[in-house]
Design a protein around this motif. Structure first.
Motif, PDB file in Angstrom:
ATOM      1  N   ILE A   1       0.833  -1.206   0.000  1.00  0.00           N
ATOM      2  CA  ILE A   1       0.000   0.000   0.000  1.00  0.00           C
ATOM      3  C   ILE A   1       0.865   1.252   0.000  1.00  0.00           C
ATOM      4  O   ILE A   1       0.617   2.202  -0.751  1.00  0.00           O
ATOM      5  CB  ILE A   1      -0.952  -0.022   1.216  1.00  0.00           C
ATOM      6  CG1 ILE A   1      -1.949  -1.168   1.077  1.00  0.00           C
ATOM      7  CG2 ILE A   1      -1.676   1.317   1.357  1.00  0.00           C
ATOM      8  CD1 ILE A   1      -2.738  -1.467   2.346  1.00  0.00           C
ATOM      9  N   SER A   2       1.903   1.261   0.832  1.00  0.00           N
ATOM     10  CA  SER A   2       2.781   2.428   0.906  1.00  0.00           C
ATOM     11  C   SER A   2       3.478   2.684  -0.419  1.00  0.00           C
ATOM     12  O   SER A   2       3.611   3.831  -0.860  1.00  0.00           O
ATOM     13  CB  SER A   2       3.818   2.233   2.014  1.00  0.00           C
ATOM     14  OG  SER A   2       3.214   2.134   3.284  1.00  0.00           O
ATOM     15  N   GLN A   3       3.933   1.620  -1.044  1.00  0.00           N
ATOM     16  CA  GLN A   3       4.641   1.767  -2.305  1.00  0.00           C
ATOM     17  C   GLN A   3       3.721   2.281  -3.404  1.00  0.00           C
ATOM     18  O   GLN A   3       4.092   3.151  -4.197  1.00  0.00           O
ATOM     19  CB  GLN A   3       5.250   0.423  -2.727  1.00  0.00           C
ATOM     20  CG  GLN A   3       5.923   0.424  -4.089  1.00  0.00           C
ATOM     21  CD  GLN A   3       7.090   1.405  -4.159  1.00  0.00           C
ATOM     22  OE1 GLN A   3       7.858   1.532  -3.225  1.00  0.00           O
ATOM     23  NE2 GLN A   3       7.220   2.116  -5.272  1.00  0.00           N
ATOM     24  N   GLU A   4       2.512   1.763  -3.454  1.00  0.00           N
ATOM     25  CA  GLU A   4       1.605   2.116  -4.547  1.00  0.00           C
ATOM     26  C   GLU A   4       0.954   3.485  -4.342  1.00  0.00           C
ATOM     27  O   GLU A   4       0.812   4.263  -5.276  1.00  0.00           O
ATOM     28  CB  GLU A   4       0.527   1.033  -4.693  1.00  0.00           C
ATOM     29  CG  GLU A   4      -0.351   1.189  -5.914  1.00  0.00           C
ATOM     30  CD  GLU A   4       0.430   1.109  -7.223  1.00  0.00           C
ATOM     31  OE1 GLU A   4      -0.025   1.725  -8.216  1.00  0.00           O
ATOM     32  OE2 GLU A   4       1.487   0.436  -7.251  1.00  0.00           O
ATOM     33  N   ILE A   5       0.548   3.780  -3.108  1.00  0.00           N
ATOM     34  CA  ILE A   5      -0.140   5.038  -2.829  1.00  0.00           C
ATOM     35  C   ILE A   5       0.842   6.151  -2.500  1.00  0.00           C
ATOM     36  O   ILE A   5       0.618   7.320  -2.820  1.00  0.00           O
ATOM     37  CB  ILE A   5      -1.154   4.837  -1.678  1.00  0.00           C
ATOM     38  CG1 ILE A   5      -2.234   3.830  -2.097  1.00  0.00           C
ATOM     39  CG2 ILE A   5      -1.789   6.160  -1.271  1.00  0.00           C
ATOM     40  CD1 ILE A   5      -3.216   3.484  -1.003  1.00  0.00           C
ATOM     41  N   GLY A   6       1.936   5.782  -1.877  1.00  0.00           N
ATOM     42  CA  GLY A   6       2.939   6.760  -1.502  1.00  0.00           C
ATOM     43  C   GLY A   6       3.076   6.869   0.008  1.00  0.00           C
ATOM     44  O   GLY A   6       2.155   6.525   0.764  1.00  0.00           O
ATOM     45  N   TYR A   7       4.226   7.354   0.430  1.00  0.00           N
ATOM     46  CA  TYR A   7       4.493   7.516   1.859  1.00  0.00           C
ATOM     47  C   TYR A   7       4.122   8.910   2.347  1.00  0.00           C
ATOM     48  O   TYR A   7       3.828   9.103   3.526  1.00  0.00           O
ATOM     49  CB  TYR A   7       5.966   7.267   2.155  1.00  0.00           C
ATOM     50  CG  TYR A   7       6.384   5.822   2.046  1.00  0.00           C
ATOM     51  CD1 TYR A   7       6.294   4.963   3.141  1.00  0.00           C
ATOM     52  CD2 TYR A   7       6.873   5.295   0.853  1.00  0.00           C
ATOM     53  CE1 TYR A   7       6.669   3.631   3.058  1.00  0.00           C
ATOM     54  CE2 TYR A   7       7.257   3.963   0.755  1.00  0.00           C
ATOM     55  CZ  TYR A   7       7.159   3.132   1.853  1.00  0.00           C
ATOM     56  OH  TYR A   7       7.537   1.828   1.754  1.00  0.00           O
ATOM     57  N   THR A   8       4.150   9.898   1.461  1.00  0.00           N
ATOM     58  CA  THR A   8       3.851  11.271   1.852  1.00  0.00           C
ATOM     59  C   THR A   8       2.839  11.891   0.894  1.00  0.00           C
ATOM     60  O   THR A   8       2.753  11.504  -0.273  1.00  0.00           O
ATOM     61  CB  THR A   8       5.124  12.143   1.858  1.00  0.00           C
ATOM     62  OG1 THR A   8       5.704  12.145   0.542  1.00  0.00           O
ATOM     63  CG2 THR A   8       6.139  11.617   2.853  1.00  0.00           C
ATOM     64  N   ASP A   9       2.081  12.843   1.405  1.00  0.00           N
ATOM     65  CA  ASP A   9       1.135  13.590   0.586  1.00  0.00           C
ATOM     66  C   ASP A   9       1.911  14.636  -0.213  1.00  0.00           C
ATOM     67  O   ASP A   9       2.588  15.486   0.356  1.00  0.00           O
ATOM     68  CB  ASP A   9       0.107  14.268   1.499  1.00  0.00           C
ATOM     69  CG  ASP A   9      -1.025  14.920   0.713  1.00  0.00           C
ATOM     70  OD1 ASP A   9      -0.728  15.721  -0.199  1.00  0.00           O
ATOM     71  OD2 ASP A   9      -2.188  14.638   1.026  1.00  0.00           O
ATOM     72  N   ARG A  10       1.818  14.583  -1.507  1.00  0.00           N
ATOM     73  CA  ARG A  10       2.609  15.477  -2.352  1.00  0.00           C
ATOM     74  C   ARG A  10       2.241  16.944  -2.181  1.00  0.00           C
ATOM     75  O   ARG A  10       3.071  17.825  -2.389  1.00  0.00           O
ATOM     76  CB  ARG A  10       2.457  15.067  -3.819  1.00  0.00           C
ATOM     77  CG  ARG A  10       3.059  13.701  -4.135  1.00  0.00           C
ATOM     78  CD  ARG A  10       2.907  13.366  -5.602  1.00  0.00           C
ATOM     79  NE  ARG A  10       3.482  12.070  -5.914  1.00  0.00           N
ATOM     80  CZ  ARG A  10       3.479  11.517  -7.126  1.00  0.00           C
ATOM     81  NH1 ARG A  10       2.895  12.172  -8.146  1.00  0.00           N
ATOM     82  NH2 ARG A  10       4.023  10.336  -7.339  1.00  0.00           N
TER      83      ARG A  10
ATOM     84  N   ILE B   1      -1.677   9.139   5.315  1.00  0.00           N
ATOM     85  CA  ILE B   1      -2.561   8.097   5.844  1.00  0.00           C
ATOM     86  C   ILE B   1      -3.496   7.719   4.701  1.00  0.00           C
ATOM     87  O   ILE B   1      -4.356   8.521   4.296  1.00  0.00           O
ATOM     88  CB  ILE B   1      -3.369   8.598   7.044  1.00  0.00           C
ATOM     89  CG1 ILE B   1      -2.439   9.086   8.151  1.00  0.00           C
ATOM     90  CG2 ILE B   1      -4.284   7.481   7.565  1.00  0.00           C
ATOM     91  CD1 ILE B   1      -3.175   9.766   9.301  1.00  0.00           C
ATOM     92  N   PRO B   2      -3.350   6.531   4.114  1.00  0.00           N
ATOM     93  CA  PRO B   2      -4.155   6.174   2.948  1.00  0.00           C
ATOM     94  C   PRO B   2      -5.653   6.212   3.242  1.00  0.00           C
ATOM     95  O   PRO B   2      -6.092   5.880   4.344  1.00  0.00           O
ATOM     96  CB  PRO B   2      -3.694   4.748   2.630  1.00  0.00           C
ATOM     97  CG  PRO B   2      -2.360   4.614   3.274  1.00  0.00           C
ATOM     98  CD  PRO B   2      -2.412   5.468   4.500  1.00  0.00           C
ATOM     99  N   SER B   3      -6.431   6.605   2.263  1.00  0.00           N
ATOM    100  CA  SER B   3      -7.892   6.582   2.376  1.00  0.00           C
ATOM    101  C   SER B   3      -8.412   5.259   1.812  1.00  0.00           C
ATOM    102  O   SER B   3      -7.702   4.541   1.086  1.00  0.00           O
ATOM    103  CB  SER B   3      -8.501   7.744   1.609  1.00  0.00           C
ATOM    104  OG  SER B   3      -8.304   7.579   0.212  1.00  0.00           O
ATOM    105  N   ARG B   4      -9.660   4.952   2.114  1.00  0.00           N
ATOM    106  CA  ARG B   4     -10.264   3.738   1.562  1.00  0.00           C
ATOM    107  C   ARG B   4     -10.326   3.830   0.046  1.00  0.00           C
ATOM    108  O   ARG B   4     -10.101   2.827  -0.663  1.00  0.00           O
ATOM    109  CB  ARG B   4     -11.669   3.564   2.154  1.00  0.00           C
ATOM    110  CG  ARG B   4     -11.728   3.336   3.648  1.00  0.00           C
ATOM    111  CD  ARG B   4     -11.330   1.922   4.022  1.00  0.00           C
ATOM    112  NE  ARG B   4     -12.264   0.939   3.524  1.00  0.00           N
ATOM    113  CZ  ARG B   4     -13.418   0.614   4.113  1.00  0.00           C
ATOM    114  NH1 ARG B   4     -13.783   1.232   5.236  1.00  0.00           N
ATOM    115  NH2 ARG B   4     -14.208  -0.307   3.610  1.00  0.00           N
ATOM    116  N   ALA B   5     -10.629   5.002  -0.483  1.00  0.00           N
ATOM    117  CA  ALA B   5     -10.717   5.173  -1.935  1.00  0.00           C
ATOM    118  C   ALA B   5      -9.365   4.926  -2.589  1.00  0.00           C
ATOM    119  O   ALA B   5      -9.279   4.271  -3.645  1.00  0.00           O
ATOM    120  CB  ALA B   5     -11.217   6.579  -2.268  1.00  0.00           C
ATOM    121  N   GLN B   6      -8.297   5.433  -1.979  1.00  0.00           N
ATOM    122  CA  GLN B   6      -6.949   5.209  -2.512  1.00  0.00           C
ATOM    123  C   GLN B   6      -6.593   3.730  -2.465  1.00  0.00           C
ATOM    124  O   GLN B   6      -5.965   3.200  -3.392  1.00  0.00           O
ATOM    125  CB  GLN B   6      -5.929   6.024  -1.722  1.00  0.00           C
ATOM    126  CG  GLN B   6      -5.993   7.520  -1.973  1.00  0.00           C
ATOM    127  CD  GLN B   6      -5.080   8.281  -1.046  1.00  0.00           C
ATOM    128  OE1 GLN B   6      -5.015   8.013   0.161  1.00  0.00           O
ATOM    129  NE2 GLN B   6      -4.354   9.251  -1.594  1.00  0.00           N
TER     130      GLN B   6
END
Length: 289
Positions: free
Chosen positions: A21-30, A37-42
């Motif tokens: 999840i971290s790799q695909e969505i990212g570790y930081t908000d750009r 903190i990933p959302s359910r939609a992400q």
């Protein structure tokens, strides 16, 4: 800081999900630059893209399973502890120099105080390493310590090598042979970018942790494994994703503790007290049985 016990005993499957999840969505908000903190939609979008099942994370009604609840709680915890603890303790060069000088004047150390590898005006003490050495020495009460191991960490059995780690560490107590504690120090006060050398340092700690776990799983005495890091610019401004990886390693059990910047001043004396008691209680042996 030590690991949060709620997340310390999670399964390899849990950490596979954290990493994916971290790799695909990212570790930081750009946009905000905050720890994400990933959302359910992400999450749905990422798993759909990767053709992965959400069955473990949510049920057929779309409600989070216990596994999913813990997963999202961990992402919230990771963001909070980095933003509100690690970030507050990381120092820049001037702050580190001030703390180093204060300790030097107060403690009058005789331990090694290595210089950094910079040249010209940047040439000075390795501030974080110096802090670590001074704080350990001042609380050891004469117990030996190897502040600069020049050989690989080795554990013995019947006076013969049983396990030897792949890398040299930055310090060992009381010796690099059969230590009760080892530590690595990553200070980058003069770097201007987050380069591969810094990233490699994170994965080197992972390798050490995996080797120490193998030793512990084989039934031998545990060796306390600590990572000590500093430089606000390097770790927070440039390397927040690697701070996330460090928190993951801590909770995967590959590190016993991570110390951020000026946290060394309060935490190291506490740890040395614990280690001294282990030695006095005869928990330390010169040879593993």
């Amino acid at each position: 800081m030590k690991a949060n016990l709620e997340f310390l005993q999670q399964s390899p499957e849990f950490w596979a999900n954290v990493r994916t999840i971290s790799q695909e969505i990212g570790y930081t908000d750009r946009k905000t630059k905050n720890i994400l903190i990933p959302s359910r939609a992400q999450l749905h979008k990422a798993f759909s893209k990767l053709n992965l099942s959400l069955e473990k994370i949510e049920n057929t009604s779309g409600e989070l399973t216990d596994f999913g609840e813990t997963l999202f709680k961990y992402f919230e915890y990771r963001s909070d502890v980095l933003s509100n603890f690690a970030r507050q303790n990381l120092m820049d060069k001037d702050e580190a120099e001030e703390v180093f000088t204060s300790l030097y004047n107060t403690l009058s150390p005789t331990c090694p105080l290595p210089m950094n590898k910079q040249k010209g005006d940047k040439r000075n003490y390795s501030y974080l390493t110096g802090m670590v050495n001074m704080l350990i020495e001042s609380n050891l009460d004469g117990i030996p310590c190897d502040y600069d191991p020049r050989s690989l960490t080795t554990v013995t059995h019947e006076n013969m090598p049983l396990r030897t780690l792949s890398r040299r560490v930055d310090g060992a107590l009381p010796s690099v042979v059969n230590p009760i504690a080892i530590w690595e120090i990553k200070e980058y006060y003069y770097t201007t970018t987050f380069g591969s050398r810094v990233a490699d340092g994170v994965y080197e700690s992972l390798l050490d942790g995996m080797e120490l776990r193998e030793l512990s799983n084989a039934g031998h005495r545990k060796i306390y494994h600590m990572l000590i890091i500093d430089s606000y610019f390097t770790w927070w401004t440039c390397g927040r994703s690697y701070l996330c990886r460090i928190i993951d390693m801590l909770h995967m059990g590959y590190l016993d503790e991570v110390i951020f910047g000026k946290e060394v001043v309060t935490r190291l004396p506490e740890l040395v007290t614990i280690w001294k008691k282990q030695i006095s209680d005869n928990e330390y042996q010169t040879d593993l049985k």
